[in-house]
Design a protein around this motif. Structure first.
Motif, PDB file in Angstrom:
ATOM      1  N   MET A 158       0.823  -1.214   0.000  1.00  0.00           N
ATOM      2  CA  MET A 158       0.000   0.000   0.000  1.00  0.00           C
ATOM      3  C   MET A 158       0.855   1.261   0.000  1.00  0.00           C
ATOM      4  O   MET A 158       0.336   2.353   0.146  1.00  0.00           O
TER       5      MET A 158
ATOM      6  N   ARG B 223     -12.957   4.275  -2.239  1.00  0.00           N
ATOM      7  CA  ARG B 223     -12.103   5.064  -1.350  1.00  0.00           C
ATOM      8  C   ARG B 223     -10.643   4.612  -1.451  1.00  0.00           C
ATOM      9  O   ARG B 223      -9.724   5.427  -1.529  1.00  0.00           O
ATOM     10  N   ILE B 224     -10.434   3.312  -1.427  1.00  0.00           N
ATOM     11  CA  ILE B 224      -9.068   2.778  -1.558  1.00  0.00           C
ATOM     12  C   ILE B 224      -8.433   3.269  -2.864  1.00  0.00           C
ATOM     13  O   ILE B 224      -7.290   3.735  -2.886  1.00  0.00           O
TER      14      ILE B 224
ATOM     15  N   THR C   6      -7.447   6.855  -2.699  1.00  0.00           N
ATOM     16  CA  THR C   6      -6.259   7.049  -1.857  1.00  0.00           C
ATOM     17  C   THR C   6      -4.992   6.730  -2.644  1.00  0.00           C
ATOM     18  O   THR C   6      -4.025   7.497  -2.620  1.00  0.00           O
ATOM     19  N   PHE C   7      -4.996   5.612  -3.368  1.00  0.00           N
ATOM     20  CA  PHE C   7      -3.830   5.280  -4.190  1.00  0.00           C
ATOM     21  C   PHE C   7      -3.589   6.348  -5.260  1.00  0.00           C
ATOM     22  O   PHE C   7      -2.439   6.632  -5.609  1.00  0.00           O
TER      23      PHE C   7
ATOM     24  N   VAL D  53      -4.067   9.471  -4.966  1.00  0.00           N
ATOM     25  CA  VAL D  53      -3.394  10.621  -4.342  1.00  0.00           C
ATOM     26  C   VAL D  53      -1.932  10.304  -4.056  1.00  0.00           C
ATOM     27  O   VAL D  53      -1.036  11.089  -4.365  1.00  0.00           O
ATOM     28  N   THR D  54      -1.684   9.138  -3.470  1.00  0.00           N
ATOM     29  CA  THR D  54      -0.307   8.867  -3.037  1.00  0.00           C
ATOM     30  C   THR D  54       0.594   8.352  -4.162  1.00  0.00           C
ATOM     31  O   THR D  54       1.801   8.534  -4.107  1.00  0.00           O
TER      32      THR D  54
ATOM     33  N   ILE E 279      -8.154  18.748  -2.364  1.00  0.00           N
ATOM     34  CA  ILE E 279      -8.761  18.172  -1.156  1.00  0.00           C
ATOM     35  C   ILE E 279      -7.969  18.541   0.088  1.00  0.00           C
ATOM     36  O   ILE E 279      -8.354  18.199   1.203  1.00  0.00           O
TER      37      ILE E 279
ATOM     38  N   THR F  68       0.991  12.068   2.358  1.00  0.00           N
ATOM     39  CA  THR F  68       1.796  11.182   1.510  1.00  0.00           C
ATOM     40  C   THR F  68       2.995  10.569   2.227  1.00  0.00           C
ATOM     41  O   THR F  68       3.466   9.509   1.845  1.00  0.00           O
TER      42      THR F  68
ATOM     43  N   GLY G 226       1.110   5.019   3.268  1.00  0.00           N
ATOM     44  CA  GLY G 226       0.077   4.570   2.346  1.00  0.00           C
ATOM     45  C   GLY G 226      -1.007   3.791   3.072  1.00  0.00           C
ATOM     46  O   GLY G 226      -2.199   4.009   2.863  1.00  0.00           O
ATOM     47  N   GLU G 227      -0.571   2.900   3.934  1.00  0.00           N
ATOM     48  CA  GLU G 227      -1.535   2.094   4.686  1.00  0.00           C
ATOM     49  C   GLU G 227      -2.390   2.975   5.600  1.00  0.00           C
ATOM     50  O   GLU G 227      -3.594   2.778   5.722  1.00  0.00           O
TER      51      GLU G 227
ATOM     52  N   MET H 138      -5.012   4.781   3.752  1.00  0.00           N
ATOM     53  CA  MET H 138      -6.087   3.844   3.421  1.00  0.00           C
ATOM     54  C   MET H 138      -6.993   3.608   4.617  1.00  0.00           C
ATOM     55  O   MET H 138      -8.193   3.557   4.504  1.00  0.00           O
TER      56      MET H 138
ATOM     57  N   PHE I 118     -10.753  11.009   2.201  1.00  0.00           N
ATOM     58  CA  PHE I 118     -10.930  10.336   0.908  1.00  0.00           C
ATOM     59  C   PHE I 118     -12.362   9.856   0.716  1.00  0.00           C
ATOM     60  O   PHE I 118     -13.041   9.511   1.651  1.00  0.00           O
TER      61      PHE I 118
END
Lengths: 313, 313, 313, 313
Positions: free
Chosen positions: C94, C237-238, C241-242, C244-245, C312, D245, D253-254, D257, D313
């Motif tokens: 992740m 949502r997951i 999030t990915f 964004v990061t 955001i 980030t 990342g986790e 999430m 998110f």
């Protein structure tokens, strides 16, 4: 006595003449400001012959240069002799590496964090940190004496200007030291180690002196004239092995292929060569190739190998 | 004719007896399923003497094993002889590496992407991709013939079971091939290269055959009996140099220090040794140390070096 | 029904006019030959508004492009929905990475060997390998249907020319697959995975279709018109999030700073943007910056953010 | 005035009770000796509500802890405000990394050598080196004043014991500094930078103070009570982006999430959380997971997110 006789050699002069032009394609070491003052054209060579104790030379043979990385072999021999193989190889490995001599990445990715060998900066710094003595000046004096003995020249000292220049600009070596101190590989005060290390790198001599040191290794650690043991035979052998596998930075493999002798170069442009049981060689030419080896010096050794069949392979 | 006479040696048997127990601390190669079937206790050695063309042996000398990485030296010699140094070293480097033999990271971080040397998998795969021939079976037949000639044994072939096992499980080697194809270092169909490579790795012989191959390198590329040139001298020299700097995986430096001879090991437990101008050696014991070298085999070579003073340093 | 109305926007046209010149400083993706045929000048944008189901657009909005890496978000959503978070995140991490999207080195240095996230190639290949189905064509048909549903456009297919071009030249992706198969991270036949992966990358649409897909994520996984759940909210949502990061290759951090929205770009020059609970955005301009992001596309999103305050953060 | 009222919260106490047992599976930071003296069981939380300026808390809320890496956000905000984005991002990047916070390898492999972001040690050291001031004590006093202002607590100082412990053992940070000085990324005297850096890491407060700082970021840089601008809005936004980030080491990342808020943790066990336009959060529990984040603290934030829906998110 340094040697029996010391003579200019017409044959060597011819080879020097052939190799000298290559220096034009090289560059003076720029990361140590004082080294940039060298004369790019210089090229000198000396051979110390074991059989008769004579010395032949050619080129600018009186030109002095600092040892730089060549000193790594001498500190290794000294430390191995004084504290033993066991303790040294607990802290530093025996393996060649494909990384540049000043790389830090492997120290982070290897477990345990241990320099791969004593010919890269990290390993050489560990070796220097192991030089025995009561304090920095005591350590330094005894080590310098060792180098003077090897070269048969008690006049040998270090170049203060180069040493100070290196001491000031050694950020990378300090980074290596602190990183290794973090991992328990290196102990002691970093600034003291840096003082000792930059002094050993700044030891100054000419190609005759260097050839004489090579003759000791060539003679399995014994003084070529007096036959006295200056370095135990097994330690001389270890040093020669490292010179073959890691002596010419990360062009060591290519050098082994093309010249095939134990050798160690420094960014000053010096190269120490050892022809086992035959002769020691000192070469100097300050213009370097991309990997940090003397360009004309390397070329000269290739020409000498073709003529005299030096290769151990 | 393979050799003049072939005799068991009491002296070698004593050394084998001393070295054999070390195999208990090693492990059979597990990543190639077929290799796990080996008998962990096996230990054999043969020496092919150049002076009189005789062979001495000890231990389980009739036990066959596959060459695995030892074949890297033979394919290198073959390809150098057929397409020339220039073309080979354009694609593969000459430098030792501190990374494991199957590492891929350096291919990504080095610019240009080029395997550091032909003794690691990436480099050996490039060498195999350069074997000349009309198609895979033509390439294979001619290369096998070359190996048969070196060993003086036309019976030599490959072990189909091991080859198939390796072909199926060679994901890492396929990854290396595709990565290098991406960077233009390796050309050709990957599956064909994998077939040829796994066949060369699966060439099967005993320690006598291997010692005979070592004798050719020892004899500067010439057949030890007929004196015919099988490998050009300069190429034999290149191979011996790589064996010193990178022959024993990433324990090559340590081996150079402790035994000091050109040697190449394989994960089957075989070791090819070369004592220049003196003899060739074949050793086999399948239990490996952590770096992939035969544990009892290495120990035996250390003992032999102590007794016979083999080291070139 | 795709949207309520679809109109050109004068305001957007002005922004497009400002951003278009930036495409001159970019380069077309060269590593997939078929992508080099794109028209460097093209720039198009569409916004799908959640509040009224209308769509506004500007520039060359009818120009089609392939999804390339944008498809990584869609395959992730699809696989998470079908086999669950647990199984997916057992195989792929992740965490964002500072390495390029196609890097292999971390797979070797990380223990266990596991791609850092599903937005880099290694991770996306694992995700594709997890697409459920009886065979490649079954997997492909169902996944394509999913994409058609998200875009509200049953006409959507893939570009055969691009797919074939990618399939032929995907040496690096094959290397990643074999490397991960070696480490048990990826299972199955590599060529089948490559077929499926290159097909998903070659899905072709225009910016209106892409904006519509963005609107689904913006609407927490629900169809913006029918309000039907197309992706479970938690999975949407997951994905955001990915985005964004790690959505904008290794310029994701900079993009978060300068634009601040969930987004995913592809080397075709497309960018999928999501403004949570507000609108979906599709952008296309094929000239790329050094890190692989559409240069004019990125610029346009910066301008839009300044005008409409999308961030955001 | 710190806040309008400050009350214990039954609801928060329940969540603390659920999260506290997780601390048993964590470990106290061992690499800074003074941190090992913490009470492993401690868990505290405070929320500073923007709407009414009140504060709610639970657990061992009076327990003080040092900021450690949390201070990286504050020094970044301070330096950005004083010397500007341009100068800062010339020296430090904006990209997340998959490497550990104290890694040095990327500095060597990236060209140019530049820390990937200001939340890893290398980047934070660069930021600290950019703190303006006439000398170290001048720099320190002004920065401390800034932190006092953010927290609304002029009593805040640093823990001398922790600072001295860190200063003595910071070999790795010294290595990073010297390495970056070598590459011209960091300037100035390393020991002075280490003094300033270890002082900022040793700033001591409780969770109420930390929540108050979070409230400033939540309020776009403005004091939650006086509404005065303490940090320019754009800089507050930059800081929140980095917190998303790269705020939670290489589990960022986790965390994004699973919790989905701008947050920054420190190896003391503190976590600063920011819910944009809503509230600031301070959490403390010293037992860490493998990546250096507070185990019970992370768990508590997950529980809070489930109850209060914090995720952006």
């Amino acid at each position: 006595m340094f040697c029996v006789t010391c003579d200019a050699s017409k044959e060597l002069e011819d080879l020097v003449a052939k190799a000298r032009p290559y220096s034009q394609h090289g560059k003076l070491a720029s990361y140590i400001p004082a080294l940039e003052k060298a004369n790019k054209d210089d090229l000198s060579v000396a051979i110390y012959h074991l059989d008769d104790g004579t010395c032949t030379y050619a080129g600018d043979y009186q030109e002095k240069f600092t040892l730089q990385s060549i000193s790594k072999v001498l500190s290794l021999a000294y430390v191995l002799a004084h504290i033993g193989e066991g303790k040294v190889f607990q802290k530093v490995g025996m393996e060649p590496t494909g990384d540049p001599f000043n790389s830090i990445a492997k120290l982070e990715t290897s477990k345990p964090s241990k320099p791969l060998n004593p010919m890269i900066n990290a390993g050489a710094l560990v070796v220097t940190s192991l030089i025995p003595g009561q304090n920095t000046s005591d350590k330094w004096e005894k080590f310098l004496q060792f180098v003077q003995t090897l070269s048969g020249n008690t006049e040998i000292g270090y170049c203060k200007e180069v040493q100070e220049s290196e001491f000031e600009t050694s950020n990378l070596n300090r980074a290596l030291c602190y990183f290794m101190r973090q991992h328990g590989v290196l102990e002691g005060d970093v600034e003291s180690i840096m003082e000792l290390y930059t002094k050993q790198c700044s030891i100054e001599m000419n190609c005759l002196d260097l050839a004489r040191i090579g003759a000791v290794f060539s003679n399995n650690g014994r003084d070529p004239l007096s036959k006295k043991e200056l370095i135990p035979e097994q330690i001389a052998r270890i040093c020669k092995t490292f010179m073959v596998t890691c002596g010419m930075y990360n062009a060591s493999g290519e050098f082994a292929m093309k010249v095939g002798i134990p050798a160690k170069s420094g960014v000053s442009g010096g190269i120490l060569g050892v022809i086992p049981n035959r002769c020691g060689i000192g070469v100097f030419s300050p213009a370097l190739d991309e990997k940090g080896n003397s360009l004309a010096g390397w070329t000269l050794l290739e020409l000498m190998n073709k003529k005299y069949d030096f290769s151990i392979f």
